[in-house]
Design a protein around this motif. Sequence first.
Motif, mmCIF file in Angstrom:
data_model
loop_
_atom_site.group_PDB
_atom_site.id
_atom_site.type_symbol
_atom_site.label_atom_id
_atom_site.label_comp_id
_atom_site.label_asym_id
_atom_site.label_seq_id
_atom_site.Cartn_x
_atom_site.Cartn_y
_atom_site.Cartn_z
ATOM 1 N N LYS A 90 0.825 -1.208 0.000
ATOM 2 C CA LYS A 90 0.000 0.000 0.000
ATOM 3 C C LYS A 90 0.866 1.268 0.000
ATOM 4 C CE LYS A 90 -3.895 2.053 2.456
ATOM 5 N NZ LYS A 90 -4.861 1.915 3.536
ATOM 6 N N LYS A 91 1.912 1.278 0.830
ATOM 7 C CA LYS A 91 2.817 2.434 0.874
ATOM 8 C C LYS A 91 3.559 2.602 -0.450
ATOM 9 C CE LYS A 91 3.884 2.423 5.812
ATOM 10 N NZ LYS A 91 4.973 2.230 6.800
ATOM 11 N N LEU A 92 3.982 1.483 -1.023
ATOM 12 C CA LEU A 92 4.694 1.518 -2.295
ATOM 13 C C LEU A 92 3.802 2.077 -3.395
ATOM 14 C CD1 LEU A 92 7.324 0.757 -3.781
ATOM 15 C CD2 LEU A 92 6.296 -1.475 -4.222
ATOM 16 N N ILE A 93 2.553 1.622 -3.450
ATOM 17 C CA ILE A 93 1.585 2.106 -4.444
ATOM 18 C C ILE A 93 1.361 3.600 -4.270
ATOM 19 C CG2 ILE A 93 -0.860 2.015 -5.072
ATOM 20 C CD1 ILE A 93 -0.646 -1.065 -4.564
ATOM 21 N N SER A 94 1.214 4.016 -3.036
ATOM 22 C CA SER A 94 0.996 5.435 -2.740
ATOM 23 C C SER A 94 2.181 6.284 -3.205
ATOM 24 C CB SER A 94 0.766 5.603 -1.237
ATOM 25 O OG SER A 94 0.669 6.940 -0.900
ATOM 26 N N GLU A 95 3.398 5.805 -2.959
ATOM 27 C CA GLU A 95 4.599 6.556 -3.348
ATOM 28 C C GLU A 95 4.750 6.621 -4.863
ATOM 29 O OE1 GLU A 95 8.029 8.824 -3.018
ATOM 30 O OE2 GLU A 95 6.427 8.415 -1.583
ATOM 31 N N ILE A 96 4.534 5.498 -5.549
ATOM 32 C CA ILE A 96 4.626 5.497 -7.018
ATOM 33 C C ILE A 96 3.566 6.422 -7.602
ATOM 34 C CG2 ILE A 96 4.348 4.089 -9.104
ATOM 35 C CD1 ILE A 96 5.505 1.727 -7.439
ATOM 36 N N SER A 97 2.362 6.376 -7.040
ATOM 37 C CA SER A 97 1.264 7.224 -7.486
ATOM 38 C C SER A 97 1.634 8.703 -7.353
ATOM 39 C CB SER A 97 0.021 6.907 -6.655
ATOM 40 O OG SER A 97 -1.011 7.798 -6.965
ATOM 41 N N ARG A 98 2.215 9.058 -6.210
ATOM 42 C CA ARG A 98 2.621 10.449 -5.955
ATOM 43 C C ARG A 98 3.726 10.878 -6.912
ATOM 44 N NH1 ARG A 98 6.466 13.150 -3.832
ATOM 45 N NH2 ARG A 98 7.639 11.357 -3.107
ATOM 46 N N ARG A 99 4.740 10.022 -7.091
ATOM 47 C CA ARG A 99 5.883 10.369 -7.944
ATOM 48 C C ARG A 99 5.503 10.497 -9.413
ATOM 49 N NH1 ARG A 99 11.251 6.967 -6.088
ATOM 50 N NH2 ARG A 99 11.223 7.565 -3.903
ATOM 51 N N ARG A 100 4.613 9.668 -9.891
ATOM 52 C CA ARG A 100 4.263 9.633 -11.308
ATOM 53 C C ARG A 100 2.984 10.384 -11.645
ATOM 54 N NH1 ARG A 100 8.815 8.921 -13.682
ATOM 55 N NH2 ARG A 100 9.935 7.159 -12.827
ATOM 56 N N GLY A 101 2.250 10.844 -10.631
ATOM 57 C CA GLY A 101 1.018 11.579 -10.885
ATOM 58 C C GLY A 101 -0.081 10.693 -11.450
ATOM 59 N N LEU A 102 -0.086 9.433 -11.059
ATOM 60 C CA LEU A 102 -1.100 8.489 -11.514
ATOM 61 C C LEU A 102 -2.093 8.198 -10.396
ATOM 62 C CD1 LEU A 102 1.311 5.947 -13.259
ATOM 63 C CD2 LEU A 102 -0.190 7.591 -14.395
ATOM 64 N N HIS A 103 -3.279 7.762 -10.766
ATOM 65 C CA HIS A 103 -4.281 7.401 -9.760
ATOM 66 C C HIS A 103 -3.826 6.122 -9.062
ATOM 67 C CE1 HIS A 103 -8.077 6.224 -7.933
ATOM 68 N NE2 HIS A 103 -8.425 7.511 -8.062
ATOM 69 N N PRO A 104 -3.955 6.041 -7.742
ATOM 70 C CA PRO A 104 -3.519 4.849 -7.007
ATOM 71 C C PRO A 104 -4.136 3.538 -7.509
ATOM 72 C CG PRO A 104 -4.034 6.618 -5.473
ATOM 73 C CD PRO A 104 -4.438 7.098 -6.835
ATOM 74 N N ASN A 105 -5.378 3.579 -8.001
ATOM 75 C CA ASN A 105 -5.996 2.349 -8.506
ATOM 76 C C ASN A 105 -5.285 1.826 -9.753
ATOM 77 O OD1 ASN A 105 -7.881 2.212 -6.473
ATOM 78 N ND2 ASN A 105 -9.475 3.246 -7.648
ATOM 79 N N GLU A 106 -4.809 2.738 -10.606
ATOM 80 C CA GLU A 106 -4.052 2.330 -11.795
ATOM 81 C C GLU A 106 -2.745 1.667 -11.373
ATOM 82 O OE1 GLU A 106 -3.480 5.374 -14.827
ATOM 83 O OE2 GLU A 106 -5.246 6.410 -14.037
ATOM 84 N N VAL A 107 -2.058 2.303 -10.440
ATOM 85 C CA VAL A 107 -0.781 1.781 -9.956
ATOM 86 C C VAL A 107 -1.004 0.428 -9.273
ATOM 87 C CG1 VAL A 107 1.178 2.208 -8.426
ATOM 88 C CG2 VAL A 107 0.165 4.108 -9.694
ATOM 89 N N ARG A 108 -2.064 0.324 -8.475
ATOM 90 C CA ARG A 108 -2.368 -0.925 -7.765
ATOM 91 C C ARG A 108 -2.549 -2.083 -8.750
ATOM 92 N NH1 ARG A 108 -6.166 0.911 -4.998
ATOM 93 N NH2 ARG A 108 -4.986 1.258 -3.094
ATOM 94 N N LEU A 109 -3.268 -1.840 -9.851
ATOM 95 C CA LEU A 109 -3.480 -2.879 -10.860
ATOM 96 C C LEU A 109 -2.160 -3.334 -11.489
ATOM 97 C CD1 LEU A 109 -6.688 -1.618 -12.723
ATOM 98 C CD2 LEU A 109 -6.454 -3.706 -11.360
ATOM 99 N N VAL A 110 -1.296 -2.387 -11.799
ATOM 100 C CA VAL A 110 -0.017 -2.716 -12.422
ATOM 101 C C VAL A 110 0.877 -3.475 -11.436
ATOM 102 C CG1 VAL A 110 2.108 -1.773 -13.412
ATOM 103 C CG2 VAL A 110 -0.099 -0.814 -14.066
#
Length: 103
Positions: free
Chosen positions: A7-27
Motif C-alpha cells: 500500500k505504501k509503495l503504491i501510494s509513493e509510485i502514485s505520488r511520484r508519477r502523478g497516476l491514480h492509485p488504482n491504476e498503480v495498484r493494478l499494475v
Amino acid sequence: MATITKKKLISEISRRRGLHPNEVRLVVQSFLDCMTEYLSDGDRLEFRDFGVFEVVKRKQKIGRNPKNASVPIIIPERRAVKFTPGKKMKNLIETEEAQGAAL
C-alpha cells in the motif's frame, strides 16, 4: 529501518508519477502475480541492475529442537525462491552500510 507495505509503495509510485492509485495498484498486483506464476513454473526472473529471482532446491537437513536439543528433526528437501542482488543494488546497499558504520 521502516517496513514498506504494498500500500505504501503504491501510494509513493502514485505520488511520484502523478497516476491514480488504482491504476498503480493494478499494475503492481499484475507484476507480482506474473512473478509468482513464473517462479512457480521454475522460471528465472532477471532484472538488470536490480537482481535475479530463481527457484532453488534446498537439500534435506537435520535440525534441532531448541527446547530439547537431543531430539533431531528432519527438515525435508524443498524448493525455495532465492534472490541475488544486481551490481547496482549491491553497491548502493554496501555504500549505505559503510556510511551507517561510520556514524
